[in-house]
Design a protein around this motif. Structure first.
Motif, short mmCIF file in Angstrom:
data_model
loop_
_atom_site.label_atom_id
_atom_site.label_comp_id
_atom_site.label_asym_id
_atom_site.label_seq_id
_atom_site.Cartn_x
_atom_site.Cartn_y
_atom_site.Cartn_z
N LYS A 2 0.86 -1.18 0.00
CA LYS A 2 0.00 0.00 0.00
C LYS A 2 0.90 1.23 0.00
CE LYS A 2 -3.68 -2.33 2.43
NZ LYS A 2 -4.47 -2.42 3.65
N ILE A 3 0.49 2.26 -0.69
CA ILE A 3 1.27 3.49 -0.79
C ILE A 3 0.42 4.64 -0.27
CG2 ILE A 3 2.51 5.06 -2.32
CD1 ILE A 3 2.78 2.72 -4.30
N TYR A 4 0.99 5.42 0.64
CA TYR A 4 0.30 6.58 1.21
C TYR A 4 1.19 7.79 1.08
CZ TYR A 4 -2.45 2.91 3.48
OH TYR A 4 -3.22 1.82 3.72
N SER A 15 -4.33 7.61 0.38
CA SER A 15 -3.87 6.45 -0.35
C SER A 15 -3.54 6.87 -1.77
CB SER A 15 -4.96 5.38 -0.36
OG SER A 15 -4.54 4.26 -1.08
N LEU A 16 -2.39 6.42 -2.27
CA LEU A 16 -1.95 6.78 -3.62
C LEU A 16 -2.04 5.57 -4.54
CD1 LEU A 16 1.32 8.72 -2.65
CD2 LEU A 16 -0.95 9.68 -3.08
N SER A 17 -2.37 5.79 -5.79
CA SER A 17 -2.42 4.70 -6.75
C SER A 17 -1.09 4.55 -7.49
CB SER A 17 -3.55 4.91 -7.75
OG SER A 17 -3.35 6.11 -8.48
N GLU A 18 -0.25 5.58 -7.42
CA GLU A 18 1.03 5.54 -8.11
C GLU A 18 2.01 6.45 -7.37
OE1 GLU A 18 2.78 7.13 -12.33
OE2 GLU A 18 0.88 6.04 -12.40
N ILE A 66 10.89 9.57 3.27
CA ILE A 66 10.19 8.33 2.94
C ILE A 66 10.18 7.50 4.20
CG2 ILE A 66 10.24 6.20 1.58
CD1 ILE A 66 11.49 7.84 -0.69
N THR A 67 9.02 6.97 4.56
CA THR A 67 8.86 6.14 5.75
C THR A 67 8.40 4.75 5.34
OG1 THR A 67 8.17 8.11 6.99
CG2 THR A 67 7.72 5.98 8.00
N ILE A 68 9.07 3.73 5.86
CA ILE A 68 8.67 2.35 5.63
C ILE A 68 8.04 1.84 6.91
CG2 ILE A 68 9.46 0.01 5.06
CD1 ILE A 68 9.92 1.95 2.75
N ILE A 69 6.83 1.28 6.83
CA ILE A 69 6.16 0.71 7.99
C ILE A 69 5.89 -0.77 7.72
CG2 ILE A 69 5.11 2.89 8.68
CD1 ILE A 69 2.47 1.88 7.51
N GLY A 70 5.80 -1.54 8.79
CA GLY A 70 5.48 -2.95 8.66
C GLY A 70 3.99 -3.16 8.48
N GLN A 71 3.63 -4.40 8.20
CA GLN A 71 2.20 -4.70 7.98
C GLN A 71 1.53 -5.09 9.26
OE1 GLN A 71 1.71 -7.49 4.78
NE2 GLN A 71 2.23 -5.95 3.30
#
Length: 71
Positions: A2-4, A15-18, A66-71
């Motif tokens: 998922k991209i936000y 929420s971003l589609s691209e 840029i932030t990376i988060i876990g699921q």
């Protein structure tokens, strides 16, 4: 995946589609290094992994981040 993102500092998370990144080869290699390091942290911490910021990884305080988060 998922991209936000945020349009600006005072906007809501959407929420971003691209996602488009404009990078030099040097920046791309640095970004890959960040992603590999973050993957190692996610593997090491499992479900306790929170998030990792690109700017923290490079010890800089600038935009964009840029932030990376876990699921």
């Amino acid at each position: 995946m998922k991209i936000y993102g945020y349009e600006s500092e005072d906007s809501d998370l959407v929420s971003l589609s691209e996602l488009t990144l404009q990078l030099s080869v040097k920046e791309l290699n640095e970004f890959i290094e960040f992603l590999r390091n973050t993957a190692k942290l996610m593997e090491a911490h499992g479900s306790k992994f929170g998030h990792e910021h690109l700017n923290d990884f490079y010890k800089k305080d600038s935009k964009p981040d840029i932030t990376i988060i876990g699921q």
